[in-house]
Design a protein around this motif. Structure first.
Motif, PDB file in Angstrom:
ATOM      1  N   ALA A   1      35.633  21.973  33.218  1.00  0.00           N
ATOM      2  CA  ALA A   1      37.025  22.419  33.167  1.00  0.00           C
ATOM      3  C   ALA A   1      37.318  22.968  31.776  1.00  0.00           C
ATOM      4  O   ALA A   1      36.595  22.675  30.813  1.00  0.00           O
ATOM      5  N   TRP A   2      38.352  23.755  31.662  1.00  0.00           N
ATOM      6  CA  TRP A   2      38.759  24.317  30.363  1.00  0.00           C
ATOM      7  C   TRP A   2      39.218  23.184  29.461  1.00  0.00           C
ATOM      8  O   TRP A   2      40.142  22.445  29.781  1.00  0.00           O
ATOM      9  N   ALA A   3      38.547  23.006  28.333  1.00  0.00           N
ATOM     10  CA  ALA A   3      38.878  21.904  27.419  1.00  0.00           C
ATOM     11  C   ALA A   3      38.427  22.271  26.009  1.00  0.00           C
ATOM     12  O   ALA A   3      37.461  21.716  25.482  1.00  0.00           O
ATOM     13  N   PRO A   4      39.094  23.231  25.365  1.00  0.00           N
ATOM     14  CA  PRO A   4      38.657  23.665  24.032  1.00  0.00           C
ATOM     15  C   PRO A   4      38.767  22.546  23.001  1.00  0.00           C
ATOM     16  O   PRO A   4      39.686  21.735  23.029  1.00  0.00           O
ATOM     17  N   GLY A   5      37.803  22.507  22.103  1.00  0.00           N
ATOM     18  CA  GLY A   5      37.768  21.492  21.056  1.00  0.00           C
ATOM     19  C   GLY A   5      36.349  21.018  20.831  1.00  0.00           C
ATOM     20  O   GLY A   5      35.515  21.070  21.735  1.00  0.00           O
ATOM     21  N   LEU A   6      36.081  20.583  19.615  1.00  0.00           N
ATOM     22  CA  LEU A   6      34.738  20.134  19.254  1.00  0.00           C
ATOM     23  C   LEU A   6      34.653  18.612  19.312  1.00  0.00           C
ATOM     24  O   LEU A   6      35.602  17.914  18.974  1.00  0.00           O
ATOM     25  N   GLY A   7      33.512  18.125  19.726  1.00  0.00           N
ATOM     26  CA  GLY A   7      33.299  16.694  19.814  1.00  0.00           C
ATOM     27  C   GLY A   7      32.921  16.098  18.470  1.00  0.00           C
ATOM     28  O   GLY A   7      32.883  16.786  17.443  1.00  0.00           O
ATOM     29  N   PRO A   8      32.592  14.796  18.433  1.00  0.00           N
ATOM     30  CA  PRO A   8      32.198  14.145  17.182  1.00  0.00           C
ATOM     31  C   PRO A   8      30.872  14.700  16.661  1.00  0.00           C
ATOM     32  O   PRO A   8      30.024  15.133  17.439  1.00  0.00           O
ATOM     33  N   ALA A   9      30.722  14.680  15.338  1.00  0.00           N
ATOM     34  CA  ALA A   9      29.503  15.172  14.674  1.00  0.00           C
ATOM     35  C   ALA A   9      29.173  16.591  15.119  1.00  0.00           C
ATOM     36  O   ALA A   9      28.019  16.926  15.377  1.00  0.00           O
ATOM     37  N   ALA A  10      30.219  17.441  15.180  1.00  0.00           N
ATOM     38  CA  ALA A  10      30.042  18.788  15.716  1.00  0.00           C
ATOM     39  C   ALA A  10      29.044  19.614  14.898  1.00  0.00           C
ATOM     40  O   ALA A  10      28.236  20.358  15.464  1.00  0.00           O
ATOM     41  N   ALA A  11      29.100  19.506  13.574  1.00  0.00           N
ATOM     42  CA  ALA A  11      28.189  20.296  12.733  1.00  0.00           C
ATOM     43  C   ALA A  11      26.737  19.934  13.010  1.00  0.00           C
ATOM     44  O   ALA A  11      25.864  20.817  13.086  1.00  0.00           O
ATOM     45  N   LEU A  12      26.457  18.643  13.165  1.00  0.00           N
ATOM     46  CA  LEU A  12      25.094  18.219  13.482  1.00  0.00           C
ATOM     47  C   LEU A  12      24.690  18.665  14.881  1.00  0.00           C
ATOM     48  O   LEU A  12      23.551  19.058  15.110  1.00  0.00           O
ATOM     49  N   TRP A  13      25.643  18.626  15.818  1.00  0.00           N
ATOM     50  CA  TRP A  13      25.345  19.097  17.167  1.00  0.00           C
ATOM     51  C   TRP A  13      24.961  20.569  17.133  1.00  0.00           C
ATOM     52  O   TRP A  13      23.981  20.987  17.771  1.00  0.00           O
ATOM     53  N   ILE A  14      25.722  21.369  16.409  1.00  0.00           N
ATOM     54  CA  ILE A  14      25.476  22.807  16.347  1.00  0.00           C
ATOM     55  C   ILE A  14      24.120  23.097  15.713  1.00  0.00           C
ATOM     56  O   ILE A  14      23.325  23.887  16.241  1.00  0.00           O
ATOM     57  N   ALA A  15      23.825  22.466  14.582  1.00  0.00           N
ATOM     58  CA  ALA A  15      22.545  22.690  13.909  1.00  0.00           C
ATOM     59  C   ALA A  15      21.385  22.231  14.784  1.00  0.00           C
ATOM     60  O   ALA A  15      20.366  22.927  14.910  1.00  0.00           O
ATOM     61  N   SER A  16      21.528  21.058  15.395  1.00  0.00           N
ATOM     62  CA  SER A  16      20.469  20.527  16.252  1.00  0.00           C
ATOM     63  C   SER A  16      20.251  21.413  17.465  1.00  0.00           C
ATOM     64  O   SER A  16      19.107  21.691  17.857  1.00  0.00           O
ATOM     65  N   ASN A  17      21.338  21.882  18.071  1.00  0.00           N
ATOM     66  CA  ASN A  17      21.195  22.702  19.270  1.00  0.00           C
ATOM     67  C   ASN A  17      20.504  24.024  18.965  1.00  0.00           C
ATOM     68  O   ASN A  17      19.662  24.485  19.747  1.00  0.00           O
ATOM     69  N   LEU A  18      20.840  24.628  17.847  1.00  0.00           N
ATOM     70  CA  LEU A  18      20.222  25.904  17.487  1.00  0.00           C
ATOM     71  C   LEU A  18      18.750  25.739  17.135  1.00  0.00           C
ATOM     72  O   LEU A  18      17.881  26.436  17.686  1.00  0.00           O
TER      73      LEU A  18
END
Length: 263
Positions: free
Chosen positions: A152-169
């Motif tokens: 569902a539409w739910a904009p917003g970042l979860g906890p430890a977003a910066a680590l999630w982004i770096a890890s995912n990339l």
């Protein structure tokens, strides 16, 4: 030739340095050393040997090792838990985030042993192919998931977003694209004939099946996404497919319920 050899040694040195640091900080123990050794042997057999039997053996060894690394079955790797069973919203399925040391070895091995997976594309050509393919893949995959009621539409970042982004990339998108698009799709394309014609659907199918632990919705969505990533690989090489994969994942994470709604 000298340039290729120096690049190979640079990647090898960076990999060994990184895992040497992990060993010194206790995130890697002696039980992991045999697996690192086997991967190095396989890389040398594939990239440095002119004997076809040794190259085939190296590829087979890598494929077996890939299963163990991707499923976290090989001992010795201290995959640090950053998040465990967290929810971005009360109605979402909980997820965990680990900084894995085993799975990225797949991508590192491929860059060392099979540098052709990158593709013969200039960075400008790769960048030009990304926007349209990313938008189309987003529209189809997230539109399908939204329409089916899985997100569902739910904009917003979860906890430890910066680590999630770096890890995912770096740990997810790069490794998965090197394996499924570079190694599988690129390898089949290099064979020519019927193998080349099957390269795109085969890589997408395997990518979907790799998401089987999430259930059939993830198999379907990952398979459809894999077609988009495969088209990006065809038109812009590994850099393009990694970029499209990351854009889709980031849009899912930042704009919709992540990873999916409780059903």
């Amino acid at each position: 030739m000298r340039r290729g050899i120096s690049t190979w040694h640079l990647l090898l040195g960076m990999g060994l340095a990184g895992y040497g640091l992990a060993l010194s900080f206790g995130h890697l123990d002696a039980l992991a050393l045999p697996w690192l050794g086997l991967l190095l042997i396989a890389a040398v057999a594939v990239h440095k040997s002119s004997r076809q039997d040794l190259q085939i053996t190296g590829h087979l060894l890598f494929i077996v090792m890939t299963a163990g690394l991707a499923l976290h079955l090989l001992p010795g790797f201290g995959n640090a838990a950053i998040l465990q069973h967290v929810r971005n919203a009360p109605d979402t399925v909980p997820y965990s985030l680990y900084l894995n040391l085993d799975k990225p070895l797949i991508g590192l091995w491929l860059l060392l042993a099979c540098p052709w997976i990158v593709g013969p594309y200039a960075l400008r050509q790769a960048a030009a192919s990304v926007p349209a393919i990313a938008l189309a893949t987003l529209a189809v995959c997230l539109g399908l998931a939204w329409g089916a009621g899985w997100i569902a539409w739910a904009p917003g970042l979860g906890p430890a977003a910066a680590l999630w982004i770096a890890s995912n990339l770096l740990l997810t998108c790069l490794t998965e694209e090197a394996l499924f698009r570079g190694y599988v799709q690129g390898g089949l394309t290099r064979q020519g004939g019927i193998a080349a014609r099957c390269a795109l659907p085969a890589s997408a199918l395997l990518f979907g099946l790799a998401h089987a632990p999430g259930g059939w919705p993830w198999i379907l969505l990952a398979g459809v996404a894999g077609l988009g990533y495969g088209i990006a690989y065809r038109r812009g090489g590994l850099a393009a497919s990694v970029a499209v994969h990351f854009i889709v994942n980031l849009a899912h994470y930042g704009l919709f319920s992540y990873p999916m709604l409780v059903r």
